[in-house]
Design a protein around this motif. Sequence first.
Motif, mmCIF file in Angstrom:
data_model
loop_
_atom_site.group_PDB
_atom_site.id
_atom_site.type_symbol
_atom_site.label_atom_id
_atom_site.label_comp_id
_atom_site.label_asym_id
_atom_site.label_seq_id
_atom_site.Cartn_x
_atom_site.Cartn_y
_atom_site.Cartn_z
ATOM 1 N N TYR A 44 76.657 -57.340 -33.911
ATOM 2 C CA TYR A 44 77.020 -58.213 -32.786
ATOM 3 C C TYR A 44 78.352 -58.929 -33.029
ATOM 4 C CZ TYR A 44 72.630 -56.873 -30.899
ATOM 5 O OH TYR A 44 71.630 -56.103 -30.368
ATOM 6 N N LEU A 347 74.766 -51.673 -26.989
ATOM 7 C CA LEU A 347 74.013 -52.411 -28.014
ATOM 8 C C LEU A 347 72.652 -51.762 -28.262
ATOM 9 C CD1 LEU A 347 75.055 -56.014 -26.948
ATOM 10 C CD2 LEU A 347 75.782 -54.796 -29.019
ATOM 11 N N MET A 389 75.341 -60.242 -24.443
ATOM 12 C CA MET A 389 75.356 -60.412 -25.905
ATOM 13 C C MET A 389 74.497 -61.608 -26.327
ATOM 14 S SD MET A 389 78.825 -58.847 -27.338
ATOM 15 C CE MET A 389 78.039 -58.376 -28.830
ATOM 16 N N TYR A 392 70.840 -60.519 -26.066
ATOM 17 C CA TYR A 392 70.486 -59.570 -27.122
ATOM 18 C C TYR A 392 70.507 -60.194 -28.518
ATOM 19 C CZ TYR A 392 70.631 -55.042 -24.561
ATOM 20 O OH TYR A 392 70.390 -53.959 -23.746
ATOM 21 N N ASN A 393 70.984 -61.421 -28.664
ATOM 22 C CA ASN A 393 71.136 -61.913 -30.048
ATOM 23 C C ASN A 393 69.783 -62.123 -30.750
ATOM 24 O OD1 ASN A 393 70.292 -64.554 -29.411
ATOM 25 N ND2 ASN A 393 72.396 -65.329 -29.220
ATOM 26 N N GLN A 396 69.332 -59.840 -33.736
ATOM 27 C CA GLN A 396 70.109 -59.998 -34.980
ATOM 28 C C GLN A 396 69.183 -60.232 -36.168
ATOM 29 O OE1 GLN A 396 73.355 -62.808 -34.905
ATOM 30 N NE2 GLN A 396 74.048 -62.153 -32.897
#
Length: 510
Positions: A44, A347, A389, A392-393, A396
């Motif tokens: 990311y 992603l 983003m 979607y974090n 991580q």
Amino acid sequence: MPNKFTRRFISMLGLVASLEAAQAQHKVTLHPEAPTQTINRNIYGHFAEHLGNCIYGGFYVGDTSNIPHVNGVRKDIIAALKNLKVPNLRWPGGCFADTYHWKDGIGPKDKRPTIVNTWWGGVTENNSFGTHDFLNMCEELGAEPYLAGNVGSGTVQELSDWVQYVNFPGKSPMSDLRQQNGRQQPWKVRYWGVGNEAWGCGGNMRPEYYADIFRKYATFMSGNTFKIASGANSSDYNWTEVLMKNIPLHMLDGLALHHYAVINWDKKGDAVDFTEEQYFQTMRSACFMDTLVRRHSAIMDKYDPKKKVALVVDEWGGWYNVQAGTNPGFLFQQNTMRDAMIAGVTLNIFNNHSDRVRMANLAQTVNVLQAVVLTKGEQLILTPTYHVMEMYNVHQDATLIPVDVQSDNYTYKGEQLQAVTASASKDKSGATHISLVNIDAAKAREITVATGAAYHSVTGRILSSAKLQDCNSFTQPEKIKPVAFKDAVLKNNTVTVKLPPFSVVVLELK
Ligand code: AHR
């Protein structure tokens, strides 16, 4: 001949079968039982080049600006990027990196020499944003710095000095110089690019020649450095083959890959005013990332079956014509729902290939190409890409859950692309997240997600909009933003989801 009751029964059976077939066309199956790996948060990552208004007029407004800042870096950008959980930031280029001499950017700002930014607009670069500014900014952001060294027009000594300057804790010529410039402790920079696009703006080298150059530079980069070789341009598989064959594994930690979602380099089209045909072509180029990752990985597997070397996709994103009236060398473009689709699809690809893809950098963070943040004077807006983003974090450093996706196609004039893509992971708290993207410009999709485990709740967020061409602007900064998603129903370990056209949904299962 069947009687009318039998005929009705047969036709009902047909209806049930066709309904089942329709449902089966859109099925995502999670495999929590399968062996897997962590999704490296560095997937990311972002990229900030001395290009247009990314650094100057973007991140950096200088320490006399009226815009609220920390040492010249805008506070609103710092807050936005912290919220995004930016894990790493690549700097100073790009093509600029192979013209950059880091010693020009240290010491008193009024004594720093100027250079011409030959790649990007031919503007004068006054070097007021240099090594200390960048590395201190990364500390402020909580992001790991990724420095791209100058191989094209630099020297081995220059790069080895940079490593010593930023990393050496003891007494040495370079650490003394760092301390004279006000920084006692080293920053401990781990990620280093050995040149950029060595096949192009980094020196127009052949892979055989660059492999040797890499070996030479890497030899003199001391300490705990993660060395990333300049990688292939999109489908140049020969580049990967030659580098993997000729660079010993103990010298190489990462191999880069650059691929932009572009319709045609000579006819890139407008960033906002685009047709469905142009949308389809952009998505075809974005989806091609899956083929690229598979094929480059297969070559890497031949030489590195234990997957020691990471595939580092350190430039990716959509690339269109610059906005009318802006400097053609500044690569400023707006960001629409098309860009949100590129981000979501890409992603998912990276997550699903996180055994090999362990770092990636979207190009670029602020005001350039597929930016997450746009600025205008004091104003700042978050783009649809930012929101994807951020949604979607949750992936991580979570554990990837392999998925099987059965989807029909998004068809445009006889050409086809898989409509639905997905990826899933389990985080440290035990929550499972599933990100789903439907790229179809017109058709919604009803999807069943077989979770493969027992959960008691499902919640989610969605990013969508009325038109593919919709974007956030300085007059309507929040036209597109994630909202709570209500169209997910959990029953018997299966979630039924209704995905609108061109939408991104991230579900949380507990
Ligand atoms: O991101 C813009 C440019 O694209 C970079 O400077 C270069 O590496 C690539 O060609």
